[in-house]
Design an enzyme around this catalytic site. Structure first.
Site, PDB file in Angstrom:
ATOM      1  N   GLY A 324     -62.509  28.620  12.533  1.00 35.03           N
ATOM      2  CA  GLY A 324     -62.426  27.618  13.588  1.00 35.03           C
ATOM      3  C   GLY A 324     -61.026  27.497  14.163  1.00 35.03           C
ATOM      4  O   GLY A 324     -60.234  28.447  14.156  1.00 35.03           O
ATOM      5  N   SER A 325     -60.690  26.300  14.631  1.00 32.27           N
ATOM      6  CA  SER A 325     -59.493  26.116  15.461  1.00 32.27           C
ATOM      7  C   SER A 325     -58.158  26.306  14.745  1.00 32.27           C
ATOM      8  O   SER A 325     -57.129  26.411  15.405  1.00 32.27           O
ATOM      9  CB  SER A 325     -59.530  24.728  16.115  1.00 32.27           C
ATOM     10  OG  SER A 325     -60.582  24.669  17.056  1.00 32.27           O
ATOM     11  N   VAL A 326     -58.125  26.347  13.401  1.00 25.22           N
ATOM     12  CA  VAL A 326     -56.852  26.655  12.741  1.00 25.22           C
ATOM     13  C   VAL A 326     -56.406  28.079  13.090  1.00 25.22           C
ATOM     14  O   VAL A 326     -55.225  28.418  12.991  1.00 25.22           O
ATOM     15  CB  VAL A 326     -56.934  26.472  11.204  1.00 25.22           C
ATOM     16  CG1 VAL A 326     -57.095  25.008  10.838  1.00 25.22           C
ATOM     17  CG2 VAL A 326     -58.048  27.314  10.609  1.00 25.22           C
ATOM     18  N   MET A 327     -57.360  28.912  13.549  1.00 26.14           N
ATOM     19  CA  MET A 327     -57.044  30.274  13.994  1.00 26.14           C
ATOM     20  C   MET A 327     -56.138  30.244  15.222  1.00 26.14           C
ATOM     21  O   MET A 327     -55.431  31.226  15.515  1.00 26.14           O
ATOM     22  CB  MET A 327     -58.346  31.016  14.309  1.00 26.14           C
ATOM     23  CG  MET A 327     -58.182  32.491  14.608  1.00 26.14           C
ATOM     24  SD  MET A 327     -57.907  33.440  13.095  1.00 26.14           S
ATOM     25  CE  MET A 327     -57.910  35.109  13.755  1.00 26.14           C
ATOM     26  N   LYS A 328     -56.139  29.136  15.934  1.00 23.25           N
ATOM     27  CA  LYS A 328     -55.319  29.012  17.147  1.00 23.25           C
ATOM     28  C   LYS A 328     -53.826  29.100  16.837  1.00 23.25           C
ATOM     29  O   LYS A 328     -53.022  29.373  17.732  1.00 23.25           O
ATOM     30  CB  LYS A 328     -55.656  27.710  17.868  1.00 23.25           C
ATOM     31  CG  LYS A 328     -57.076  27.689  18.418  1.00 23.25           C
ATOM     32  CD  LYS A 328     -57.492  26.325  18.954  1.00 23.25           C
ATOM     33  CE  LYS A 328     -58.959  26.351  19.404  1.00 23.25           C
ATOM     34  NZ  LYS A 328     -59.451  25.017  19.814  1.00 23.25           N
TER      35      LYS A 328
END
Length: 722
Positions: A324-328
């Site tokens: 999810g968004s921690v990949m950002k």
């Protein structure tokens, strides 16, 4: 010649002569065969395929295996995590033929009394024990008591032995002690005996560090050879040949017991309140890669194995998931480092079409036209798609490879999965930019985050500090800081650190709830969709993997904290609020380490070490429990404690319940207000079948308080949330 003719003319004499010659020839031939066979046996030392030399040795030599001591597992400060121990299985001789050497009865003489006494120490009723002691086969020599009679502690064994019950015996078996109870259990692992019925059996690791380092921990067995007579008695003054054993190495982990214990408390609190299907909490030293705390839920007790059926793996390395968004964090890093980042460029938020697929922000209405500098802070999927398009899929894939996404970290744990990147379609390429269509494990993400914490240098996560020879005390292997790459420049890392800080400080940031007063925390939040077995993704407010990755402090991180929570079944709070109940107090604990003695004491007082209450009076035990600021629950009418849960040495949060079993009649306690976890303790200590309905705290029970429960059937307990 004439003499022979005369001889053969006499028929009787002729027959005697022939018979005599045949006997002579046969005897001579047999003697020759015997000599041949004797010579062959003398030279080959074998008869009928049996090695006579070995057979003689077996008869007159006694070979005993000398077990090597299995190495201990310690924390970073040398505190015990796992060590050698002994357990006991109980059995009863029921054959009246059994006598002691003194000629006394060595069988169960009084079944009623024996069953009544054993019911105080085993989770079986007197009625159940009497059934075991009265087998259908009247010729049966001995009986066992099923799972309830196996794996007894030394304390329980001593209590039963002190009763001096005729016919009651124990088998001593090698085991493993885990004095901290639930303590990074799936990472540390556990052991089992190679032969559960052999008192001289070795034990082997079957999970975690115990499995990965099994050969090092096991050491090398030795043997002792002695001369014996026909009866097996050792001959006096005979030569003893001994091959020394070599004890297993001691392994020091990077875990910090104080931080680990506190992490377990926080995890248990979340598990009980919100019932997530999976929960992972990790603390890594940002400078060295040392894992200082790691836990998961569900988990199990390594001593009792309670919960093992639902937790038969180390999810920290064996499970892969879409982050999810921690990949950002990585997407922003790649965009800046590749020279494609234009923070002031405006883009239309809300939704975007990519490869025939509509991709939306968590706020599908969007925020209108906003600068790319806000995409990370607001956790905009559309903004990340824009960054990926500007970089180009080839450049983005190159950076994912630089961060080692899709590769094993090589951490010293068994079963690590590599994960994978789905990159065939344009829509998949875009989705990887916000952590979908890409699968990782938690250690991979920690490794990638370390590049932002260390000026672009990526550090491999480490769980082992060193390996020590127990005989010499010398370190035979040490695990140092391991830089596995530099995916980004130091200047890029600084910009990403600043962006993570703004997630907390900006009034439009998604991580405002993670603001810890007095600590400069930088975070990135995450909400990952979960793939459906039927295709696509699951729907529903709780069908996500919620996460937060934080750096403490953001501008020169000492720690990286990563928390993931999958599908909370009781989502009575917003997911970020739930995660903050772990993240924020954990951050406070980390920054308070090494400060004033007062603060250190306050930090350590968050959990309570359970004392041994066995054989203590019931009243004194209740007073002690109250002094420890714990709750109590008493089963039975007796004046002395014979069993307790949790066991002595385990550590629990304040206000948790200790359940005591006394030596009196087993009576039903009032369960009103007990948590589900308390009810499970009651079921374990009594051995009763308990069915729970609902969640929360007990409001109703099918067996009334004070009623004797030895002969009770199923007990139904109803719970409701307060």
């Amino acid at each position: 010649m004439s003499k022979f003719r005369k001889l053969f003319k006499n028929k009787a004499r002729r027959n005697h002569y022939i018979v005599g010659m045949v006997i002579l020839i046969a005897t001579a031939f047999s003697f020759i065969l015997f000599l041949q066979r004797f010579a062959y046996i003398s030279m080959s030392k074998q008869y009928d395929g049996v090695n006579l030399e070995q057979r003689t040795k077996q008869k007159y030599e006694h070979v005993n295996k000398v077990n090597a001591k299995r190495g201990d597992i310690m924390d970073v400060n040398g505190d015990m995590i796992a060590g050698d121990s002994t357990i006991y299985n109980i059995y009863a001789i029921v054959s009246k033929k059994s006598k002691t050497t003194a000629g006394k009865a060595d069988y169960v003489v009084n079944k009623e009394r024996t069953a009544r006494i054993l019911s105080k120490y085993l989770p079986l009723s007197a009625k159940e024990l009497r059934k075991y002691l009265t087998p259908e086969n009247k010729k049966q020599y001995q009986v066992e008591f099923g799972p309830s009679g196996r794996g007894l502690s030394i304390e329980i064994k001593r209590k039963i032995a002190a009763q001096k019950l005729p016919g009651i015996h124990f088998v001593e078996l090698p085991s493993r002690s885990y004095p901290n109870g639930i303590f990074a259990t799936n990472l540390v692992g556990f052991t089992k005996a190679d032969n559960a019925n052999d008192a001289n059996s070795n034990i082997s690791g079957v999970m975690g560090v115990e499995k990965y380092f099994n050969k090092l921990l096991s050491g090398r067995d030795g043997k002792k050879i002695t001369k014996v007579d026909n009866s097996g008695n050792e001959l006096p003054d005979s030569e003893v040949i001994e091959k020394s054993s070599a004890d297993g190495s001691n392994i020091y982990l990077t875990l910090n017991s104080k931080i680990q214990q506190y992490t377990e408390i926080l995890a248990q609190n979340i598990d009980e309140k919100y019932a997530p299907k999976d929960l992972q909490i990790l603390v890594m030293n940002a400078k060295t890669g040392a894992i200082e705390a790691a836990t998961q839920r569900p988990t199990f007790n390594p001593t009792t194995k309670k919960g093992l059926d639902n937790s038969w793996r180390d999810t920290l390395v064996e499970d892969q998931f879409e982050p999810g968004s921690v990949m950002k964090i990585l997407t922003l890093s790649a965009s800046i480092d590749s020279g494609n980042y234009s923070p002031d460029e405006l883009y239309k938020s809300g939704t975007v079409e990519v490869g025939g697929r509509t991709i939306g922000d968590w706020n599908t209405a969007g925020w209108g036209y906003i600068p790319l500098s806000q995409a990370f802070t607001r956790s905009s999927n559309v903004g990340m798609v824009k960054l990926e398009e500007q970089m180009g899929s080839k450049t983005w894939m190159e950076y994912m490879k630089r961060f080692h996404i899709g590769e094993k970290t090589g951490i010293e744990l068994p079963g690590e999965v590599a994960g994978r990147i789905s990159f065939e379609h344009v829509s998949d390429q875009a989705m990887t930019a916000f952590g979908q269509s890409v699968n990782v494990n938690t250690m991979q993400m920690l490794q990638a985050f370390s590049a932002i914490a260390n000026g672009g240098k990526m550090i491999k996560p480490q769980i082992v500090q060193k390996v020590v020879d127990p005989n010499t005390g010398k370190t035979t292997k040490s695990f140092k800081r391991d830089v596995v790459g530099q995916p980004i420049k130091a200047s890029t890392a600084k910009q990403v650190q600043k962006a993570m800080r703004e997630v907390v400080t900006k009034n439009y940031g998604t991580g405002m709830v993670y603001n810890v007063p007095g600590v400069k925390v930088g975070v990135k939040t995450g909400t990952a969709q979960i793939a459906s077995p039927a295709g696509g993704y699951l729907t529903g407010n709780n069908n996500y993997i919620f996460s937060v990755a934080g750096m403490i402090p953001y501008n020169d991180p000492n720690y990286i904290v990563y928390v993931t929570m999958k599908q909370p079944q009781k989502m009575t709070e917003a997911p970020e609020r739930i995660l903050s109940e772990v993240f924020n107090p954990l951050v406070k604990r980390l920054v308070n380490q090494g400060k004033s003695p007062t603060k250190a004491t306050e930090a350590g007082s968050q959990y309570v070490s359970i004392p041994s209450l066995l054989d203590k009076s019931t009243n004194d035990s209740l007073t002690r429990i109250k002094d420890l600021k714990l709750q109590s629950g008493v089963i039975g009418t007796g004046n002395k404690v014979v069993q307790q849960l949790p066991a002595s040495g385990e550590k629990v949060m304040p206000d948790q319940r200790i359940v005591l079993l006394t030596n009196g009649a087993m009576t039903m306690p009032d369960l009103s207000g007990w948590s589900k976890n308390d009810v499970l303790k009651f079921a374990e200590i009594t051995g009763k079948q308990v069915t729970t309905k609902g969640d929360g705290y007990v409001v109703k029970q099918s067996v009334e308080s004070g009623q004797v429960i030895n002969g009770s059937g199923k007990i139904i307990v109803t719970l409701k949330n307060k």
